[in-house]
Motif scaffolding. Sequence first.
Motif, mmCIF file in Angstrom:
data_model
loop_
_atom_site.group_PDB
_atom_site.id
_atom_site.type_symbol
_atom_site.label_atom_id
_atom_site.label_comp_id
_atom_site.label_asym_id
_atom_site.label_seq_id
_atom_site.Cartn_x
_atom_site.Cartn_y
_atom_site.Cartn_z
ATOM 1 N N VAL A 88 -5.340 -8.190 -14.456
ATOM 2 C CA VAL A 88 -4.119 -8.057 -15.251
ATOM 3 C C VAL A 88 -2.921 -8.097 -14.303
ATOM 4 O O VAL A 88 -2.895 -7.383 -13.291
ATOM 5 C CB VAL A 88 -4.113 -6.765 -16.067
ATOM 6 N N VAL A 89 -1.953 -8.937 -14.612
ATOM 7 C CA VAL A 89 -0.766 -9.143 -13.776
ATOM 8 C C VAL A 89 0.467 -8.797 -14.597
ATOM 9 O O VAL A 89 0.524 -9.092 -15.796
ATOM 10 C CB VAL A 89 -0.686 -10.602 -13.296
ATOM 11 N N GLU A 90 1.443 -8.169 -13.960
ATOM 12 C CA GLU A 90 2.706 -7.890 -14.646
ATOM 13 C C GLU A 90 3.710 -8.984 -14.321
ATOM 14 O O GLU A 90 3.980 -9.265 -13.148
ATOM 15 C CB GLU A 90 3.273 -6.541 -14.227
ATOM 16 N N VAL A 144 0.831 -1.202 0.000
ATOM 17 C CA VAL A 144 0.000 0.000 0.000
ATOM 18 C C VAL A 144 0.871 1.259 0.000
ATOM 19 O O VAL A 144 0.600 2.222 -0.733
ATOM 20 C CB VAL A 144 -0.947 -0.012 1.216
ATOM 21 N N ASP A 145 1.932 1.261 0.797
ATOM 22 C CA ASP A 145 2.785 2.449 0.877
ATOM 23 C C ASP A 145 3.467 2.741 -0.462
ATOM 24 O O ASP A 145 3.524 3.896 -0.899
ATOM 25 C CB ASP A 145 3.842 2.269 1.971
ATOM 26 N N ARG A 146 4.005 1.696 -1.099
ATOM 27 C CA ARG A 146 4.670 1.907 -2.396
ATOM 28 C C ARG A 146 3.670 2.358 -3.449
ATOM 29 O O ARG A 146 3.972 3.191 -4.309
ATOM 30 C CB ARG A 146 5.371 0.625 -2.843
ATOM 31 N N LEU A 147 2.469 1.793 -3.392
ATOM 32 C CA LEU A 147 1.456 2.172 -4.371
ATOM 33 C C LEU A 147 1.051 3.631 -4.182
ATOM 34 O O LEU A 147 0.913 4.383 -5.162
ATOM 35 C CB LEU A 147 0.240 1.262 -4.245
ATOM 36 N N ARG A 148 0.857 4.039 -2.935
ATOM 37 C CA ARG A 148 0.474 5.423 -2.674
ATOM 38 C C ARG A 148 1.559 6.379 -3.200
ATOM 39 O O ARG A 148 1.254 7.385 -3.847
ATOM 40 C CB ARG A 148 0.264 5.628 -1.178
ATOM 41 N N GLU A 149 2.814 6.033 -2.936
ATOM 42 C CA GLU A 149 3.921 6.868 -3.406
ATOM 43 C C GLU A 149 3.950 6.942 -4.930
ATOM 44 O O GLU A 149 4.147 8.015 -5.510
ATOM 45 C CB GLU A 149 5.233 6.293 -2.871
ATOM 46 N N LYS A 150 3.726 5.801 -5.588
ATOM 47 C CA LYS A 150 3.761 5.768 -7.049
ATOM 48 C C LYS A 150 2.622 6.591 -7.649
ATOM 49 O O LYS A 150 2.818 7.371 -8.598
ATOM 50 C CB LYS A 150 3.685 4.318 -7.539
ATOM 51 N N GLN A 202 -9.422 5.682 -14.117
ATOM 52 C CA GLN A 202 -8.259 6.168 -14.880
ATOM 53 C C GLN A 202 -6.963 5.682 -14.229
ATOM 54 O O GLN A 202 -6.030 5.274 -14.920
ATOM 55 C CB GLN A 202 -8.275 7.691 -14.944
ATOM 56 N N ILE A 203 -6.919 5.707 -12.910
ATOM 57 C CA ILE A 203 -5.724 5.213 -12.214
ATOM 58 C C ILE A 203 -5.563 3.718 -12.453
ATOM 59 O O ILE A 203 -4.457 3.234 -12.710
ATOM 60 C CB ILE A 203 -5.828 5.509 -10.702
ATOM 61 N N ARG A 204 -6.640 2.974 -12.385
ATOM 62 C CA ARG A 204 -6.566 1.515 -12.593
ATOM 63 C C ARG A 204 -6.012 1.185 -13.967
ATOM 64 O O ARG A 204 -5.252 0.234 -14.135
ATOM 65 C CB ARG A 204 -7.950 0.879 -12.409
ATOM 66 N N ARG A 205 -6.415 1.945 -14.974
ATOM 67 C CA ARG A 205 -5.901 1.688 -16.324
ATOM 68 C C ARG A 205 -4.419 2.003 -16.419
ATOM 69 O O ARG A 205 -3.694 1.400 -17.205
ATOM 70 C CB ARG A 205 -6.680 2.516 -17.359
ATOM 71 N N ASP A 206 -3.940 2.913 -15.611
ATOM 72 C CA ASP A 206 -2.560 3.372 -15.700
ATOM 73 C C ASP A 206 -1.593 2.498 -14.890
ATOM 74 O O ASP A 206 -0.431 2.371 -15.256
ATOM 75 C CB ASP A 206 -2.476 4.820 -15.205
ATOM 76 N N ILE A 207 -2.066 1.908 -13.807
ATOM 77 C CA ILE A 207 -1.199 1.124 -12.924
ATOM 78 C C ILE A 207 -1.361 -0.359 -13.263
ATOM 79 O O ILE A 207 -2.404 -0.955 -12.994
ATOM 80 C CB ILE A 207 -1.533 1.374 -11.444
ATOM 81 N N ARG A 227 2.262 -7.938 -19.641
ATOM 82 C CA ARG A 227 0.975 -7.745 -18.982
ATOM 83 C C ARG A 227 0.081 -8.899 -19.397
ATOM 84 O O ARG A 227 -0.195 -9.073 -20.598
ATOM 85 C CB ARG A 227 0.359 -6.402 -19.366
ATOM 86 N N VAL A 228 -0.344 -9.680 -18.423
ATOM 87 C CA VAL A 228 -1.021 -10.937 -18.731
ATOM 88 C C VAL A 228 -2.290 -11.080 -17.894
ATOM 89 O O VAL A 228 -2.480 -10.392 -16.891
ATOM 90 C CB VAL A 228 -0.099 -12.150 -18.451
ATOM 91 N N SER A 229 -3.125 -11.999 -18.324
ATOM 92 C CA SER A 229 -4.243 -12.461 -17.509
ATOM 93 C C SER A 229 -4.302 -13.979 -17.623
ATOM 94 O O SER A 229 -3.659 -14.578 -18.495
ATOM 95 C CB SER A 229 -5.567 -11.818 -17.953
ATOM 96 N N ILE A 230 -5.062 -14.590 -16.739
ATOM 97 C CA ILE A 230 -5.126 -16.054 -16.684
ATOM 98 C C ILE A 230 -6.327 -16.530 -17.497
ATOM 99 O O ILE A 230 -7.457 -16.118 -17.233
ATOM 100 C CB ILE A 230 -5.274 -16.546 -15.234
ATOM 101 N N PRO A 231 -6.118 -17.407 -18.495
ATOM 102 C CA PRO A 231 -7.265 -17.961 -19.225
ATOM 103 C C PRO A 231 -8.169 -18.747 -18.272
ATOM 104 O O PRO A 231 -7.688 -19.430 -17.362
ATOM 105 C CB PRO A 231 -6.611 -18.892 -20.263
ATOM 106 N N GLU A 232 -9.457 -18.651 -18.463
ATOM 107 C CA GLU A 232 -10.391 -19.372 -17.598
ATOM 108 C C GLU A 232 -10.139 -20.873 -17.631
ATOM 109 O O GLU A 232 -10.370 -21.574 -16.640
ATOM 110 C CB GLU A 232 -11.831 -19.066 -17.998
#
Length: 433
Positions: free
Chosen positions: A158-160, A49-55, A70-75, A139-144
């Motif tokens: 979405v996972v990096e 949480v702290d690193r995310l807030r700083e970023k 908008q933030i979700r699309r960017d991070i 940037r990936v996602s898991i197939p069902e």
Amino acid sequence: MGVVENFIGEYEREIDYWDATARTVRGLLETELSSSGLRAIVTSRAKSVDRLREKVRGRNRSKRYRSVSQIRRDIADLAGVRVAMYFPGQMDEAERVINAALTVHEVKRFPAPSGSTVPGADHGGPGRRFSGYGARHFRVSIPESRLSAGQERYASAVVEVQVASVLMHAWSEVEHDLVYKPLEGELSAAEHALLDQLNGLVLAGEIALEQLQRAGDVRVAAAKTPLRNHYELAEFLRTHLSALGEDLTDTTLGRVDVLFEFLAEENEATAASVETYLDRLELDFERRPVAEQLADLMLSGDEARYKAYLRAMAASRHTANRPSRLATGIDDDSARTLAVGEFIAAWVLLETQLRRLGLSAQAKFAPLAMQLRLLVERELITAEEFGELSKKRRLRNEVLHGGAEEVLPERLHEAAVWLRNLSETIDRNATQD
């Protein structure tokens, strides 16, 4: 409360979800990389949480976020997985694993290809002599289809995934924290120069790792002592077949972990034992992976070996993550196990019959598909029977190599009866000849 704090508040409530998603991706990649014989350390995390807030606060100064969405699309790295490769020369193979196991939405390569720019790619400082950060981000996602019941909610995340050598990951951590998060002001030119020098040592280390990998390949290929693990078996296969001009991927190599377990049980886990079969492989590895073809050649007509291979499939440490439900305890009394045993016995009877008939001088050494075609050429079975036999062969591959999610015992029993009847037909027609 501003939009940034609203986003952080939502993330705090969701952090367990992002952590679980990252762990799921990590588990998939650990399984696929290991079974393909690729050495790597795979870790995962949900962003603190702290690193995310700083970023987010830092980005907000230039981007002026207007909404949480908008933030979700960017991070992109709320959930992250790091793949630290032992051998940098296997990066391409690791990328193929990722593409096969996950849905890839975007790829970033560091350093950026000449003439292009990648945001954040300029890791380093003024006067840098070396290339800096070398990695691939996905940037990936898991197939069902790769998720079990109850995990469906992870498919939308979405996972990096960051892939680099073990040395590069270590350098990147040091460089990132010193350059981008200095506790006592900006770094001096001398400190930037030292980081650049360390980067040069890392690049030299990666070259040494690649040389170490090649030296290990030579050692394994020449040694008469047993292979120590499935990683060495995979390296031996890659080295030997690459010399023939074949470019092996994780898909075309197949389940070397299962093959190694089988060879170890049979006391044949040596390069020499495997090498005798390599010149008999069909080169269409996309259709029939190397490990599966080798298993077919080694098992031919031997019911005890078939059972040993099924035990190896069950014993493989990654079997629980695979779709197979057939190779689960060959010695128990379940209906499925009994049906598998009946089907395998009928198939072994057919293979033994093929060898006994000696359809051609080379038939006993030919791939199974070729031997089955010779039955038609000798008019021992009809074209229609060959078509049905081809279906039974695909069923056999599903049973043996774990490709069937569910095969009813009744279907296996019916197939076994059909195979026994076909063997009787072949015997009658051969006698008439």
